[in-house]
Design an enzyme around this catalytic site. Structure first.
Site, PDB file in Angstrom:
ATOM      1  N   CYS A 113       0.785  -1.293  -0.209  1.00  0.00           N
ATOM      2  CA  CYS A 113      -0.031   0.123  -0.063  1.00  0.00           C
ATOM      3  C   CYS A 113       1.022   1.332   0.045  1.00  0.00           C
ATOM      4  O   CYS A 113       1.506   1.301  -0.950  1.00  0.00           O
ATOM      5  CB  CYS A 113      -1.074  -0.052   1.122  1.00  0.00           C
ATOM      6  N   HIS A 207      -3.713  -4.860   0.622  1.00  0.00           N
ATOM      7  CA  HIS A 207      -3.258  -5.384   2.044  1.00  0.00           C
ATOM      8  C   HIS A 207      -3.428  -6.855   2.292  1.00  0.00           C
ATOM      9  O   HIS A 207      -4.246  -7.449   2.944  1.00  0.00           O
ATOM     10  CB  HIS A 207      -3.902  -4.544   3.111  1.00  0.00           C
ATOM     11  N   GLU A 209      -1.847  -8.713   4.306  1.00  0.00           N
ATOM     12  CA  GLU A 209      -1.594  -9.090   5.482  1.00  0.00           C
ATOM     13  C   GLU A 209      -3.139  -9.194   6.213  1.00  0.00           C
ATOM     14  O   GLU A 209      -3.157  -9.650   7.348  1.00  0.00           O
ATOM     15  CB  GLU A 209      -0.619  -8.026   6.545  1.00  0.00           C
TER      16      GLU A 209
END
Length: 229
Positions: A113, A207, A209
Site C-alpha cells: 500500500c 493489504h 496481511e
C-alpha cells in the site's frame, strides 16, 4: 537452513494500552503473522535516523515497507490536496532511506500500500492524491479484483484474477524510473509494480496481511532465502 529475517517497517503513533498513553512504534499483527506463515522471521523496524538505514538493511534478508499514512506531497513536488492526510515525516525519511539502501544492496523488497507509493516516489514517480472506490467504510477494508499483467513477477506468483483486501485513496500517477506495472484494478488503477530482474522488488497496492493469500509474501521470503545461499 535458518529462516530468512524479514524487516517490516512500523507506524509511529500515540497509543493507549493498559494504564499507558504514550508514543509507540506499532504494527498490525497481520504483518508478522504473514511473514511467519510464509516461512520467515519478522523483525520490526521503527523509524530511525536515515543514516542508519544501510546498516539495518545489511543485517536483513528481506524488507517490507508497510502501509500507513499518505506520503507527503512535497516528496514528489506537489502541493497537498485538501483530502491528503497529515504527513508522517519521520516515516517518509526513514523508509525512503531503507528503500534506497535495499535497492543498492540488492535486498529483496516488498512494498504494501503506502510501500508501493513510497517506492514509486523514491524512483521519481508521482501520485494521484485522491480516488474513490478502493476502501470500505472508514476503518473497514474493501475488496475488489486485481488482474495480473502476463509475463511479470507478480503474474508468476498469482496467475489468476484475485479478489484482494484494499484500503487506499491514493495511487500511482506517473510511474517511477524502471518500474513495470504488473497488475491493475478493473478501473485501471495500478495495483502492483516491480523492477526487472535480477532485483527482487515488488509492491502491491492492497493489504495481503489482511487476507489469507500468502503467495506474494512467500515470493519475498523465497527470494530472501535464495539470497542467503
Amino acid at each position: 537452513m535458518p529462516k530468512p529475517l524479514i524487516g517490516v517497517t512500523t507506524y509511529l503513533e500515540q497509543a493507549r494500552w493498559g494504564v499507558w498513553d504514550l508514543p509507540a512504534a506499532l504494527l498490525p499483527a497481520g504483518y508478522p503473522r504473514l511473514v511467519r506463515e510464509s516461512g520467515g522471521l519478522a523483525a520490526l523496524l521503527p523509524p530511525d535516523e536515515p543514516d542508519a538505514a544501510a546498516e539495518v538493511v545489511s543485517r536483513l534478508d528481506g524488507l517490507v515497507i508497510a502501509g500507513g499514512a499518505d506520503v507527503e506531497p512535497v516528496r514528489y513536488g506537489a502541493a497537498p490536496d485538501p483530502r491528503t492526510g497529515p504527513p508522517a515525516r519521520e516515516r517518509d525519511a526513514w523508509e525512503l532511506a531503507l528503500i534506497e539502501a535495499a535497492l543498492a544492496a540488492g535486498t529483496p523488497l516488498l512494498g504494501i500500500c503506502r510501500g508501493l507509493q513510497l517506492l514509486n516516489v523514491a524512483l521519481g514517480g508521482t501520485l494521484v492524491q485522491h480516488l474513490d472506490g478502493h476502501t470500505g467504510a472508514v476503518g473497514v477494508m474493501g475488496r475488489h479484483p486485481v488482474v495480473p499483467v502476463p509475463g511479470t513477477r507478480y503474474a508468476a506468483l498469482v496467475p489468476e484474477t484475485a479478489s484482494v483486501p484494499t484500503y487506499h485513496h491514493q495511487c500511482v500517477d506517473i510511474l517511477g524510473k524502471n518500474l513495470t506495472v504488473s497488475a491493475h484494478a478493473p478501473d485501471g488503477t495500478v495495483e502492483a509494480v516491480e523492477l526487472p530482474s535480477p532485483a527482487w522488488v515488488l509492491a502491491v497496492q492492497w493489504h495481503p496481511e489482511m487476507g489469507e493469500d500468502t503467495r506474494v509474501m512467500r515470493g519475498l521470503v523465497a527470494a530472501a532465502r535464495e539470497r542467503m545461499g
